[in-house]
Design an enzyme around this catalytic site. Structure first.
Site, mmCIF file in Angstrom:
data_model
loop_
_atom_site.group_PDB
_atom_site.id
_atom_site.type_symbol
_atom_site.label_atom_id
_atom_site.label_comp_id
_atom_site.label_asym_id
_atom_site.label_seq_id
_atom_site.Cartn_x
_atom_site.Cartn_y
_atom_site.Cartn_z
ATOM 1 C CB CYS A 84 -28.413 -49.246 15.371
ATOM 2 S SG CYS A 84 -29.492 -47.495 15.695
ATOM 3 N NE ARG A 130 -26.406 -47.782 18.858
ATOM 4 C CZ ARG A 130 -26.213 -48.817 19.702
ATOM 5 N NH1 ARG A 130 -25.134 -49.463 19.978
ATOM 6 N NH2 ARG A 130 -27.457 -49.594 19.773
#
Lengths: 147, 301
Positions: free
Chosen positions: B247, B252
């Site tokens: 990410c 994330r």
């Protein structure tokens, strides 16, 4: 308000840096808890507020210039207490100051609170960005280039 | 003696049902001394605002990252962190946090770098707990220190470095950022300070599955069949493939890593924590712009 902006900032820095990392977080939480709510003219018109994109959490700010006096307004959600705390600190120092005082107030102030160790340098960048944008709004309102 | 799993029907569909607990299960197990509840948030002050009674706070910046090197803490620091958090090697850890458990998943991933056996996520995270009406407190409970060995961090199985990504071309890469970050169209306004990468786009051949597609509106994980429909049917990934997820800074993608590894049972999935803040600034590596994945690049040397 009697102390000059620089004196008030120095005093606040001394309070923070004289405290343990844990106490600094508690101070920050107090600023978060005490951040004033937006007056209805802004809370009902969120489009007037400028988003601080550098913060991952949604934080908005707005500056009013009343003659030479700066009024600052911030909005950040309850689930973003760090951002609210940053906003509370800036609001407590800058609201009601003269435009020249605010414009002369260095973004480096955000590095003087000992918060890098307590909340990390990356997060602290959001506070610097708030101050940067706030000053830009003051300049824009002085020159009438916006709104 | 291991702590019993949450027998919820939804979890039983996942490849590893033991890695999730529900709010109800946790509320009934808060007094269990073999469990330590850990809150790990994006916002460093949320724990102070109010946390699950008895929970300890572990912060990704302050506690899990090395302050000098861009890396995770070493085995000595991890031992100290675990012990002051009341965690021993055989403790069952339940992690929860804000933002649909991004940082909770990130913490879990770091715990797994040190091979901690029993780490579980609270399905739905902090929001689910708050919305359930279960109590939160600002009181920090005293911790009985744990006993933890010094474990060398294993970066070879679930973590990918930039050189691993370069060698990985031809195998699936998963970009879990927003569509605008993926395509590289996201630009910043003039005169605004800008942080992050020098270039916008994605690692060539990476497929885009924004992390949020793995969660329901209430921040709980989607069902097994819904997840299969996205990652397997739509994107063509299969559990026997080697996958690297990335990410912006690896948080994330820890969330999507968790989904692939534990909910869908991908054995060989790694998180590239250098992610776009490294790749988008790295000298001499190709990127791809646009909505398509792009071709396997021809690498010099």
């Amino acid at each position: 308000m009697t102390a000059s902006l620089n004196d008030a900032a120095l005093e606040l820095s001394a309070d923070f840096t004289g405290a343990s990392a844990r106490e600094r977080l508690e101070f920050l939480l107090e600023f978060s808890d005490n951040l004033p709510a937006l007056p209805p003219r802004y809370s009902e018109h969120p489009d007037l507020l400028e988003r601080v994109e550098e913060c991952q959490s949604p934080v908005y700010l707005f500056v009013e210039l009343d003659g030479d006096t700066v009024h600052t307004f911030f909005s950040a959600p309850e689930e973003s207490p760090t951002t609210r705390g940053f906003a509370g600190i800036l609001n407590s120092l800058l609201d009601g100051r003269s435009a020249s005082d605010v414009l002369g107030f260095s973004e480096d102030f955000t590095d003087t609170l000992g918060l890098a160790e307590a909340v990390s340098p990356l997060r602290l960048r959001g506070m610097r960005a708030m101050l940067f944008r706030l000053k830009r709004q003051v300049r824009e309102k002085q020159s009438g280039t916006r709104d | 003696m291991p702590v019993a799993f949450d027998p919820q029907a939804k979890f039983s569909e996942y490849a590893h049902p033991e890695v999730l607990v529900s709010v109800d299960w946790l509320s009934q197990n808060l007094e269990n001394s073999e469990i330590v509840v850990v809150e790990s948030d994006e916002d460093v002050l949320l724990y102070e605002v109010g946390h699950i009674p008895g929970a300890v706070k572990i912060d990704w910046h302050i506690d899990l990252n090395d302050p000098i090197t861009r890396n995770y803490i070493d085995g000595h620091a991890f031992k100290a962190l675990m012990e002051r958090s009341g965690i021993s090697r055989d403790t069952t850890i339940v992690v929860y946090g804000d933002k649909s458990n991004w940082w909770a998943a990130y913490a879990l991933w770091v715990f797994k770098l040190f091979g901690h056996e029993d780490v579980r996520l609270l399905d739905g995270g902090r929001q689910a707990w708050l919305e359930s009406g279960n109590p939160v407190t600002r009181e920090v409970a005293p911790v009985t220190p744990g006993t933890y060995p010094t474990i060398e961090r294993d970066d070879s199985t679930i973590r990918a470095f930039r050189d691993d990504v370069l060698k990985h071309f031809g195998n699936p890469l998963l970009d879990i950022r927003s569509p605008q970050e993926y395509s590289g169209e996201r630009t910043h306004m003039p005169d605004y300070p800008q942080e992050g990468a020098l270039r916008g786009g994605h690692i060539p051949t990476a497929v885009s599955v924004p992390w949020a597609r793995a969660v329901n509106e209430d921040q709980t994980f989607k069902s097994r069949s819904d997840l299969d429909a996205i990652y397997v049917a739509e994107k063509g990934l299969s559990a026997d493939q080697s996958v690297i997820a990335y990410c912006r800074i690896g948080e994330r993608s820890s969330h999507s890593w968790f989904v692939l590894k534990y909910l869908l049972g991908f054995d060989n999935v790694r998180n590239y924590d250098g992610s776009w803040t490294e790749w988008g600034n790295l000298v001499g590596v190709p990127i791809h712009k646009g909505e398509d994945a792009g071709e396997v690049p021809v690498l010099k040397n």
